[in-house]
Structures are given as C-alpha cells and as structure tokens.
Design an enzyme around this catalytic site. Structure first.
Site, PDB file in Angstrom:
ATOM      1  N   GLU A 163       5.928  11.452  31.656  1.00 37.62           N
ATOM      2  CA  GLU A 163       5.867  12.965  31.901  1.00 37.62           C
ATOM      3  C   GLU A 163       6.142  13.231  33.593  1.00 37.62           C
ATOM      4  O   GLU A 163       6.749  14.116  33.932  1.00 37.62           O
ATOM      5  CB  GLU A 163       4.745  13.550  31.391  1.00 37.62           C
ATOM      6  CG  GLU A 163       3.359  13.165  31.944  1.00 37.62           C
ATOM      7  CD  GLU A 163       2.334  14.287  31.213  1.00 37.62           C
ATOM      8  OE1 GLU A 163       1.026  13.662  31.066  1.00 37.62           O
ATOM      9  OE2 GLU A 163       2.647  15.118  30.791  1.00 37.62           O
ATOM     10  N   GLU A 221      -1.651   6.232  26.343  1.00 33.01           N
ATOM     11  CA  GLU A 221      -1.897   7.156  27.478  1.00 33.01           C
ATOM     12  C   GLU A 221      -1.484   6.737  28.663  1.00 33.01           C
ATOM     13  O   GLU A 221      -0.480   7.668  29.325  1.00 33.01           O
ATOM     14  CB  GLU A 221      -3.513   7.299  27.623  1.00 33.01           C
ATOM     15  CG  GLU A 221      -4.097   8.071  28.848  1.00 33.01           C
ATOM     16  CD  GLU A 221      -3.447   9.588  28.756  1.00 33.01           C
ATOM     17  OE1 GLU A 221      -2.939  10.000  27.607  1.00 33.01           O
ATOM     18  OE2 GLU A 221      -3.427  10.483  29.545  1.00 33.01           O
ATOM     19  N   ASN A 236       4.791  36.467  26.510  1.00 31.59           N
ATOM     20  CA  ASN A 236       4.296  35.169  26.279  1.00 31.59           C
ATOM     21  C   ASN A 236       4.382  35.015  24.712  1.00 31.59           C
ATOM     22  O   ASN A 236       3.575  35.716  23.905  1.00 31.59           O
ATOM     23  CB  ASN A 236       3.069  34.764  26.693  1.00 31.59           C
ATOM     24  CG  ASN A 236       2.580  33.551  26.411  1.00 31.59           C
ATOM     25  OD1 ASN A 236       3.360  32.439  26.137  1.00 31.59           O
ATOM     26  ND2 ASN A 236       1.132  33.259  26.361  1.00 31.59           N
ATOM     27  N   GLY A 237       4.939  34.070  24.088  1.00 30.25           N
ATOM     28  CA  GLY A 237       5.121  33.711  22.684  1.00 30.25           C
ATOM     29  C   GLY A 237       6.693  33.700  22.162  1.00 30.25           C
ATOM     30  O   GLY A 237       7.423  33.525  23.188  1.00 30.25           O
ATOM     31  N   HIS A 287       6.290  -7.234  15.517  1.00 25.85           N
ATOM     32  CA  HIS A 287       6.776  -6.604  14.662  1.00 25.85           C
ATOM     33  C   HIS A 287       8.098  -5.641  14.901  1.00 25.85           C
ATOM     34  O   HIS A 287       8.607  -4.757  14.342  1.00 25.85           O
ATOM     35  CB  HIS A 287       6.021  -5.854  13.874  1.00 25.85           C
ATOM     36  CG  HIS A 287       4.976  -6.566  13.180  1.00 25.85           C
ATOM     37  ND1 HIS A 287       5.040  -7.296  12.021  1.00 25.85           N
ATOM     38  CD2 HIS A 287       3.671  -7.035  13.876  1.00 25.85           C
ATOM     39  CE1 HIS A 287       3.631  -8.046  11.752  1.00 25.85           C
ATOM     40  NE2 HIS A 287       2.955  -7.874  12.918  1.00 25.85           N
ATOM     41  N   CYS A 337       3.911  30.978  28.515  1.00 23.37           N
ATOM     42  CA  CYS A 337       4.281  31.697  30.028  1.00 23.37           C
ATOM     43  C   CYS A 337       2.921  32.464  30.367  1.00 23.37           C
ATOM     44  O   CYS A 337       2.186  32.466  29.654  1.00 23.37           O
ATOM     45  CB  CYS A 337       5.050  32.833  29.624  1.00 23.37           C
ATOM     46  SG  CYS A 337       6.841  32.229  28.875  1.00 23.37           S
ATOM     47  N   TRP A 358       8.151  29.756  31.001  1.00 17.82           N
ATOM     48  CA  TRP A 358       8.343  28.451  30.393  1.00 17.82           C
ATOM     49  C   TRP A 358       9.299  28.693  29.188  1.00 17.82           C
ATOM     50  O   TRP A 358       9.192  29.415  28.315  1.00 17.82           O
ATOM     51  CB  TRP A 358       7.070  27.765  29.913  1.00 17.82           C
ATOM     52  CG  TRP A 358       7.605  26.424  29.429  1.00 17.82           C
ATOM     53  CD1 TRP A 358       7.626  25.138  30.236  1.00 17.82           C
ATOM     54  CD2 TRP A 358       7.884  25.865  27.707  1.00 17.82           C
ATOM     55  NE1 TRP A 358       8.100  24.135  29.508  1.00 17.82           N
ATOM     56  CE2 TRP A 358       8.338  24.665  28.030  1.00 17.82           C
ATOM     57  CE3 TRP A 358       7.799  26.433  26.700  1.00 17.82           C
ATOM     58  CZ2 TRP A 358       8.460  23.669  26.947  1.00 17.82           C
ATOM     59  CZ3 TRP A 358       8.232  25.740  25.594  1.00 17.82           C
ATOM     60  CH2 TRP A 358       8.512  24.531  25.604  1.00 17.82           C
ATOM     61  N   ARG A 366       1.286  27.664  33.267  1.00 14.88           N
ATOM     62  CA  ARG A 366       1.759  28.137  32.128  1.00 14.88           C
ATOM     63  C   ARG A 366       3.376  27.769  32.024  1.00 14.88           C
ATOM     64  O   ARG A 366       3.649  27.864  30.744  1.00 14.88           O
ATOM     65  CB  ARG A 366       1.456  29.349  31.550  1.00 14.88           C
ATOM     66  CG  ARG A 366      -0.099  29.598  31.357  1.00 14.88           C
ATOM     67  CD  ARG A 366      -0.373  30.902  31.145  1.00 14.88           C
ATOM     68  NE  ARG A 366      -1.644  31.008  30.457  1.00 14.88           N
ATOM     69  CZ  ARG A 366      -1.965  31.078  29.346  1.00 14.88           C
ATOM     70  NH1 ARG A 366      -1.031  31.232  28.393  1.00 14.88           N
ATOM     71  NH2 ARG A 366      -3.257  31.143  28.638  1.00 14.88           N
ATOM     72  N   LYS A 405       1.443  23.226  31.516  1.00 16.02           N
ATOM     73  CA  LYS A 405      -0.015  22.691  31.575  1.00 16.02           C
ATOM     74  C   LYS A 405      -0.553  23.205  30.089  1.00 16.02           C
ATOM     75  O   LYS A 405      -1.106  22.353  29.398  1.00 16.02           O
ATOM     76  CB  LYS A 405      -0.677  23.355  32.405  1.00 16.02           C
ATOM     77  CG  LYS A 405      -2.337  22.933  32.509  1.00 16.02           C
ATOM     78  CD  LYS A 405      -2.290  21.346  32.872  1.00 16.02           C
ATOM     79  CE  LYS A 405      -3.532  20.964  32.669  1.00 16.02           C
ATOM     80  NZ  LYS A 405      -3.770  19.221  32.913  1.00 16.02           N
ATOM     81  N   LYS A 453       1.457   9.267  30.358  1.00 10.79           N
ATOM     82  CA  LYS A 453       1.536   9.595  31.725  1.00 10.79           C
ATOM     83  C   LYS A 453       2.824   9.210  32.740  1.00 10.79           C
ATOM     84  O   LYS A 453       3.461   9.859  33.403  1.00 10.79           O
ATOM     85  CB  LYS A 453       0.314   8.828  32.708  1.00 10.79           C
ATOM     86  CG  LYS A 453      -1.027   9.396  32.439  1.00 10.79           C
ATOM     87  CD  LYS A 453      -1.326  10.707  33.103  1.00 10.79           C
ATOM     88  CE  LYS A 453      -1.158  11.599  32.152  1.00 10.79           C
ATOM     89  NZ  LYS A 453      -1.992  12.189  30.910  1.00 10.79           N
TER      90      LYS A 453
END
Ligand code: M6R
Length: 606
Positions: free
Chosen positions: A485, A478, A98-99, A501, A2, A74, A27, A601, A482
């Site tokens: 998300e 990657e 925040n935490g 496999h 946050c 968040w 955040r 982020k 991308k």
C-alpha cells in the site's frame, strides 16, 4: 469515503472550511472544493488533488461567505478531476456528498428526460439535480430535499446550500455518518467529530434516514418519516484536536514510534496492575460463549486473525475470522451462544459495520474493538473495547494494529482463565508478560537502522514474498499489505508451509523473501523453508530473535534480530520491523507515505 463540512457562521468561513477539510483528508484526497452563499448567490472553488491545491485556488480567488460547505473526495464515480470535484451545482442547489447512489444512472436518465444536462460524471450531481427538480416544482427547500431523498437508493451524507437562502444549510444521512455541531451563535455539519473539532465539542449524531436544517441558532432534525426528532447532544473528548507530526517526517513514522505508549495505555485498560489479573470491561461471560465471530477488513482483519490464533490456543474457544465484505453477503450460518467482534480502527468501515449489523440481527451479542470511541460501531454494539493509541492519521495502519493485538491478547488470557484453561498463577504470569511488551516493542523499533540498510535493495524489487508460520503467518500478510500500500511493490504473504504448494515457483534471485521466524515451536520448520528458498537462489531477509539468529542456517542476505520474547507477545514485538521495512522502502521510492495513491484512511463505502 469523502469528508464533509458545513458552517453557518457569524464571520467568514472559508479558512475554517479549509481547516476542517485538512482534518478530513484521511477520508480521501483526490480533489477538494468549497462553496459559500454570498448575497444570496452561491460561489464555488474547486481543485483536483489535495487541499493545498484548493488553498492555491482560494488564494487567487478568495471566497468571502459566512455560510459555506466543503468537501474532500475519494473518487468513486468519475475520475479525480476538477470537473468531478464537489460541491456540485444544479440550478439553485449546490451540495457535497459522501457515499454512493446506486440508482443514479436511472435517475440521470429520468432527469435528462426533463431537459436537464450534466457537467460531471458523478452520482452526486444527480442528487443536486433531483433536489433542484423538486424545488422548481414549488416545494420549499426541506420538502424538496426530503422528496429527493425518498427517490435515492444507496448511501449518502449530504450538506446542501440553496441559492437565495443566506441563512441555512440542509443535511441528510443514510449509510454514511453526519454530525451536527452546536457552537456559540454558529452551527456546523461534519462527517465526524474531528471535522467540527476546532469549532465545538458539542455534537449530535444523526441517525439513519435523518435530515436536518441548521441556521445560526438551532438544528431542526427530522427522522426518515419526516417527523421532528431530538438527537442527544453530547460533549465529545478533546482528542479531536489536530494531531501534529512533531519532529517526524511522516505520520506513519511517528505512529510506528508511538506504539510502545499506545500499547501501554491499551494494556492498562484491560488488566489490573495491582493484582496482575485481566480486567475486561463489559461483563462478557467467556465461559458461556460457544464461539466468537470476528469481522473486519484490511489490517484489522489481520489483527483478528492473530486473535484467532491466540484465543483458540489459550482458551480453547473457537474463533472464526472473516473479511467483512465477504461475510456480509454470503449468508453465513450463525448459531446462538456466539459473540461477534467488529475490529476497526475507524469504527466506520462500511463492510465491517454491515457485517456487524447482520450478526446483531441474528441475535448475537456484539462487541467492537475500535480506536474512534464516538464512531458508529462504538455506538451500536453491546460492549465497546477501545484501543488507546490516539488518533491514527497515516493511511497505513500501524499503532492501531498493535493496540488491537493488545486487546485481543488480553481477551485471550481472560477467556483462558474464565474457561479454566489456566490457573490464577498462569494468568498473572501472562499479564506480567503482556505488561512487558511496550518495552520490547520500543527495543524492536531500534532496529530502524538495520531496516534502513536493506530497504534500498528491496526498493529495486518487482515482487516480494513474506513467509511465516503460526502467529507469524498473519504478520507475513500484514508485512505484505504494508509494503503494497505505501511502496506500490507487489507483495504476497504466505503461510510458510504453503511454499511448496505453489509460491516456491516464484523464487528467483530477483525476488526478496522476508521470513518471519522467532525461535518458537515453529522455528525448525521455518528454518527448513529458508534453506529451500536459498537453494533456489532466493535472497532471504530473515527476521528473528537472538536465539533464532544463533540457530538459523547460514546464507541469509540479511538477518534482523528483534528482542526475544514470550510467545504471547511475539507478534507485538515482531510488528515494528515489518512496518519499518515498508516505510523505508516507500521513502526510497519517493512515494507519498501518509497518503498513498488510490487509498483513503476510512472506507465508508463498500
Ligand atoms: O478503520 P478500519 O480498521 O475498519 O479499516 C480497515 C482497513 O481499511 C484498513 O486496515 C486498511 O487496510 C489500512 N490501510 C491498512 O494499512
């Protein structure tokens, strides 16, 4: 995860709280809120959703206060509702956090036993209740805060206002960052330099366990033992200025286009253009190293994986790369002679930081490849290897990824030279190749219209597979990350050799398969994989280079041709097409490109 801001001002602070929260939205953006002390009384305004929802609340019901705190959330404990939005109030205490408080359930029960009730589902409300509990026992505010902190286990950065106290804000940090900003007759608390950037560039970073009281003129800081301490006040770079999108629709689009410049600036910091030799800052002796351990999360982990391919191949130096959240808890066996490299755009990712500290505690030399030069990781390592791509705002990392690869490529060449694997002439050739990368990245961004054309089809898919061999395998990971998300389409990246496999069972006419195959030493095998997939009805999007285009088996649904390049920089050149593909698919789906659902982020909680 946050964002926190606190202002003890000489003029009304509501607008400035909002300005700061907008900078902190990277955040988290599940809800936002502010509180101010007006005539000794604390007033709150809160809203679910992004800052603009809070702005609407404030437009209807303004807050006129010269002392205030703000928060963008968040969600961890409790959904993203107004009720769970910070600030939280209990009795005389209102605070933002925040935490994560690990023992909050236990504390909540204890406080309920004292006759207290709770309005939200958050762990944060428990902190407010605990501080108020200590206050009502007769302790003055700072002592009450300290007594409460001593009962918390977990991580926190806090900003606290107290009913009846018009002149000050208290703060504390453990596990989550908090800075004190020194203004002109005003003082600030913030999650980072960016938060207080519009108001001051004079900043002190609180250390683990510190708590603080700020008034208009000073900060009184205490360490974990309650002893008064001084923390160095630094002048931070103006890069904290609010970054604009310019003519781009989204930060992600802008940041994809920023890559040639970001890579150029980064490469320039790691090579000497007069001699065409590498020039790695920090004095690490690569010849003496026995091993490198890279720890990272998400896209930074994938950059680290590419680093492994390059450093092992060029320098014959063993590199282990591990996801930090696994590494930190599995008690890895570490040996002397190793260097740990933390890779992190933000320099604040909780798991990466913990993994780094674990290695440092084992006596390893440490380095960090970070974008945020003032971050916790940058401050805690022996050697900082910054990337110079500028602030990255889009949640999906793009330009930080390629800049990280530029640093790792430079390290690989320097290590190869230091370990006698290449001579000076080869070092110079490779440095010249690297210096040519920004131009080729710019050319590969020009594939924009080809990518746009295929995006509409991919947007209809439920699942997408990405395949690659060698350095194209990390890039396949990657590409899939991308797409997942920002477009919310399920995607997986595989080493193409793994196809038979298991994953080949997923191939059908509805599943697009993105194959990354430049004309390198792996090309023939990748082309065979392409044929195998097409024989089973798979719709192939083939991303290659001009020679690969000429040699590829016929039948791909789409071929995209990036510029040809030396293998040293192919991962850099092939990055833009996969980033653009995810971007245009997300646009097709109408998704929130810069702030995708559920994400933030910077992940400062584990
Ligand atoms: O700031 P960091 O590089 O440590 O962040 C690591 C990951 O959270 C980050 O790369 C994340 O995976 C991105 N959203 C990917 O685009």
């Amino acid at each position: 995860m946050c964002g926190i801001i606190g202002i003890v001002g000489t003029k009304p602070v509501a607008e400035r709280l909002i300005e700061s929260l907008k900078r902190l939205e990277y955040r988290g953006y599940d809800s936002a809120g502010v509180a101010g002390v007006v005539g000794g009384h604390v007033q709150r305004r809160r809203a679910a959703g992004k800052i603009k929802a809070l702005e609407a609340v404030l437009a209807d019901d303004p807050l006129v206060a010269k002392v205030g705190i703000g928060h963008t959330r968040w969600a961890t404990h409790g959904g993203p509702s107004t009720r769970n939005a910070h600030p939280h109030t209990a009795g005389r205490v209102t605070l933002v956090h925040n935490g994560i408080i690990e023992n909050y359930a236990e504390l909540r029960e204890m406080l309920k036993g004292e006759g207290r009730s709770f309005d939200s589902e958050t762990d944060t409300e428990v902190i407010a209740a605990l501080v108020d509990f200590e206050l009502s026992g007769g302790k003055p505010p700072l002592e009450a805060l300290k007594a409460a902190l001593d009962k918390l286990s977990g991580a926190y950065a806090l900003a606290v206002v107290i009913e009846g106290e018009d002149e000050f804000i208290m703060g504390a940090r453990k596990g989550s960052p908090l800075v004190v900003g020194y203004g002109d007759g005003e003082m600030f608390l913030g999650s980072d330099a960016l938060a207080v950037g519009p108001f001051t560039n004079r900043i002190a970073y609180l250390e683990e366990g510190d708590y603080v009281a700020i008034d208009r003129h000073q900060a009184r800081i205490f360490d974990v033992h309650g002893q008064p301490v001084l923390r160095e006040v630094r002048q931070v770079a103006a890069s904290a200025a609010l970054v604009e999108k310019g003519n781009y629709r989204h930060f992600m689009e802008k940041e994809i286009h920023d890559q040639p410049e970001g890579c150029q600036r980064t490469i320039a910091a790691y090579v000497d253009t007069l001699t065409d030799r590498t020039a790695i800052p920090g004095g690490i002796d690569f010849a003496a190293l026995e091993r490198i351990q890279i720890v990272a999360c998400g896209t930074s982990y994938i950059a680290g994986l590419l680093g492994k391919y390059m450093i092992e191949q060029l320098a014959d130096l063993p590199v282990d790369v591990e996801i930090a959240s696994e590494f930190r808890y599995r008690q890895p066996a570490l040996r002397g002679g190793s260097l740990v490299i933390a890779m992190s755009q933000s320099g604040e990712t909780a798991d990466t930081l913990a993994a780094l500290r674990y290695c440092q505690a084992k006596g390893m030399q440490s380095a960090a490849v970070v974008n945020a030069a003032e971050s916790t990781m940058a401050r805690e390592v022996d050697v900082v290897w910054p990337i110079h791509c500028g602030p990255e705002i889009g949640v999906a990392s793009t330009k930080a990824f390629t800049a990280q690869i530029c640093v790792l490529t430079s390290l690989a060449v320097a290590a190869a030279r230091a370990r006698g694997r290449i001579d000076e002439a080869e070092e110079q050739r490779l440095v010249r190749v690297l210096l040519g990368a920004p131009r080729l990245i710019a050319e590969s961004i020009n594939l924009d219209s080809a990518v746009r054309a295929v995006a509409a089809e991919i947007a209809k898919a439920q699942d997408v597979l990405y395949l690659g061999r060698g350095p194209m395998y990390p890039l396949a990971l990657e590409g899939a990350l991308k797409l997942k998300e920002i477009s919310y389409i399920h995607a997986e990246g595989y080493a193409a050799g793994e196809l038979k496999h298991g994953p080949i069972a997923l191939v059908d006419e509805q599943t697009p398969i993105v194959i990354l195959a430049p004309f390198d030493s792996y090309f023939e095998k990748s082309a065979s994989n392409m044929s195998e997939v097409m024989a089973r009805g798979g719709q192939v999007v083939f991303i290659t280079d001009p020679q690969g285009e000429r040699q590829a088996p016929a039948g791909a649904r789409v071929v995209m041709t990036a510029p040809g390049s030396d293998p040293l920089i192919t991962p850099l050149v092939m990055s833009a097409p996969i980033q653009l593909l995810a971007y245009y698919v997300a646009l097709q789906k109408g998704a929130d490109v810069d702030q995708p659902r559920n994400l933030a982020k910077s992940v400062t909680v584990e």
